[in-house]
Design a protein around this motif. Sequence first.
Motif, mmCIF file in Angstrom:
data_model
loop_
_atom_site.group_PDB
_atom_site.id
_atom_site.type_symbol
_atom_site.label_atom_id
_atom_site.label_comp_id
_atom_site.label_asym_id
_atom_site.label_seq_id
_atom_site.Cartn_x
_atom_site.Cartn_y
_atom_site.Cartn_z
ATOM 1 N N THR A 144 0.871 -1.171 0.000
ATOM 2 C CA THR A 144 0.000 0.000 0.000
ATOM 3 C C THR A 144 0.909 1.221 0.000
ATOM 4 N N GLY A 145 0.899 1.985 -1.077
ATOM 5 C CA GLY A 145 1.825 3.108 -1.179
ATOM 6 C C GLY A 145 1.125 4.415 -1.485
ATOM 7 N N VAL A 146 1.623 5.482 -0.883
ATOM 8 C CA VAL A 146 1.149 6.836 -1.163
ATOM 9 C C VAL A 146 2.370 7.728 -1.336
ATOM 10 N N GLY A 147 2.353 8.556 -2.366
ATOM 11 C CA GLY A 147 3.454 9.482 -2.597
ATOM 12 C C GLY A 147 2.935 10.833 -3.036
ATOM 13 N N LEU A 148 3.747 11.851 -2.858
ATOM 14 C CA LEU A 148 3.399 13.211 -3.283
ATOM 15 C C LEU A 148 4.559 13.785 -4.092
ATOM 16 N N VAL A 149 4.237 14.216 -5.311
ATOM 17 C CA VAL A 149 5.258 14.699 -6.237
ATOM 18 C C VAL A 149 4.823 16.034 -6.823
ATOM 19 N N SER A 150 5.790 16.927 -7.012
ATOM 20 C CA SER A 150 5.530 18.206 -7.664
ATOM 21 C C SER A 150 6.695 18.555 -8.574
ATOM 22 N N GLU A 151 6.394 18.750 -9.855
ATOM 23 C CA GLU A 151 7.417 19.148 -10.828
ATOM 24 C C GLU A 151 8.619 18.212 -10.808
ATOM 25 N N GLY A 152 8.365 16.914 -10.740
ATOM 26 C CA GLY A 152 9.440 15.939 -10.777
ATOM 27 C C GLY A 152 10.205 15.762 -9.481
ATOM 28 N N VAL A 153 9.711 16.339 -8.405
ATOM 29 C CA VAL A 153 10.392 16.246 -7.105
ATOM 30 C C VAL A 153 9.507 15.462 -6.136
ATOM 31 N N LEU A 154 10.085 14.469 -5.488
ATOM 32 C CA LEU A 154 9.352 13.691 -4.489
ATOM 33 C C LEU A 154 9.322 14.470 -3.180
ATOM 34 N N LEU A 155 8.123 14.813 -2.737
ATOM 35 C CA LEU A 155 7.962 15.601 -1.514
ATOM 36 C C LEU A 155 7.855 14.714 -0.279
ATOM 37 N N GLY A 156 7.306 13.540 -0.451
ATOM 38 C CA GLY A 156 7.160 12.621 0.676
ATOM 39 C C GLY A 156 6.404 11.382 0.228
ATOM 40 N N ASP A 157 6.692 10.252 0.869
ATOM 41 C CA ASP A 157 5.975 9.029 0.547
ATOM 42 C C ASP A 157 6.001 8.082 1.736
ATOM 43 N N ALA A 158 5.110 7.102 1.702
ATOM 44 C CA ALA A 158 5.041 6.097 2.765
ATOM 45 C C ALA A 158 4.565 4.791 2.157
ATOM 46 N N LEU A 159 4.906 3.684 2.818
ATOM 47 C CA LEU A 159 4.614 2.367 2.274
ATOM 48 C C LEU A 159 4.315 1.390 3.406
ATOM 49 N N LEU A 186 1.675 12.405 3.941
ATOM 50 C CA LEU A 186 1.412 13.844 4.073
ATOM 51 C C LEU A 186 2.297 14.461 5.143
ATOM 52 N N GLY A 187 2.478 13.737 6.247
ATOM 53 C CA GLY A 187 3.327 14.236 7.319
ATOM 54 C C GLY A 187 4.773 14.398 6.881
ATOM 55 N N LYS A 188 5.288 13.412 6.146
ATOM 56 C CA LYS A 188 6.669 13.501 5.664
ATOM 57 C C LYS A 188 6.858 14.669 4.706
#
Length: 347
Positions: free
Chosen positions: A13-28, A62-64
């Motif tokens: 189960t994975g969630v990630g947040l990306v903006s303009e090719g940059v990984l802002l945070g993710d969890a697994l 989201l926290g990361k």
Amino acid sequence: MIVLGIESSCDETGVGLVSEGVLLGDALASSMDAHARFGGVVPEVAARAHLESMLPVLHEALGKASLGLGDVDAVAVTAGPGLSTAVQVGLASAKALAFALGKPLYGVHHLAGHAAVDVLEHGPLPSCCVALVVSGGHTSLLLLGDLGKDPIVHLGDTVDDAAGEAFDKVARVLGLGYPGGPVVDRVARDGDPHAIAFPRALSRPSDPAYGFSFSGVKTAVARWVEARVDAGGEVPVADVAASFQEAVADVLTRKALAACREHGVDTLLLVGGVAANSRVRALAEERCAAAGIELRVPPIRLCTDNGAMIAAVGDLLVRAGAPASGLDLGADPSAPLTGALLHGPWT
């Protein structure tokens, strides 16, 4: 634009947040331990684990990233391929978020996510490259252009077992447990990769140039071990593991390099869970260096299924101006790969 990506195609189960090719945070979160006693992934067990993990993983990501849901501009989700019940959990979660936030939803192809994740580590992909996607469920050679809008061309696929599946089955034959990939890799380091000449399937001139088959080598390992035991001999587990791994790595990298040469491509992208295998990576590096081809491989933690890769491909689609999928998007567990959007390129 901040894109939230959700992955639930198998047992992660994975969630990630990306903006303009940059990984802002993710969890697994992984349910791998729950499947171990069955020797493989059980779809209903995976689906229940996704239900239990989705919200905690979402909040952790989201926290990361030091973000709230109100900061999200678009939602991307794996809509196929994958285990039907598992994909449905992620898709339902993504639809709920997109609807509640009033943001666009993008249903993406799982394999396109594997290719896109390298952008987070090494920057934009070249205008054309060959991708070798190797995982527990897939082994494919792809010709890639702009992932955000161009069609994806299948050069070849496995006709039976995927490479990762063969690792699991060989590990079971050798009594090494599940999952097989990491443990075979570890045990093989103490073995001789040339001790046993296991077959390289589909390697004759008359065979499909970019087709793969790993059922035969898996069966060859099983028969070799059975014959050794029947003869009263001790099974040299490390040598068997190393020789099997060498056979797989040889076929994968040889065909990938041939595809690069034939299509005039100077970049090979190696992605998917089996891209974490030390011998596959080393042989790819060796052969690419000799051929003057750039090898791009994501960090090991981004090779296996994760939310960052889905956010990455969603980010590419948003920046390319692709239309949203809509809340009536359905899951497609056996989705063909024609483009990053589940149902094909939008151009």
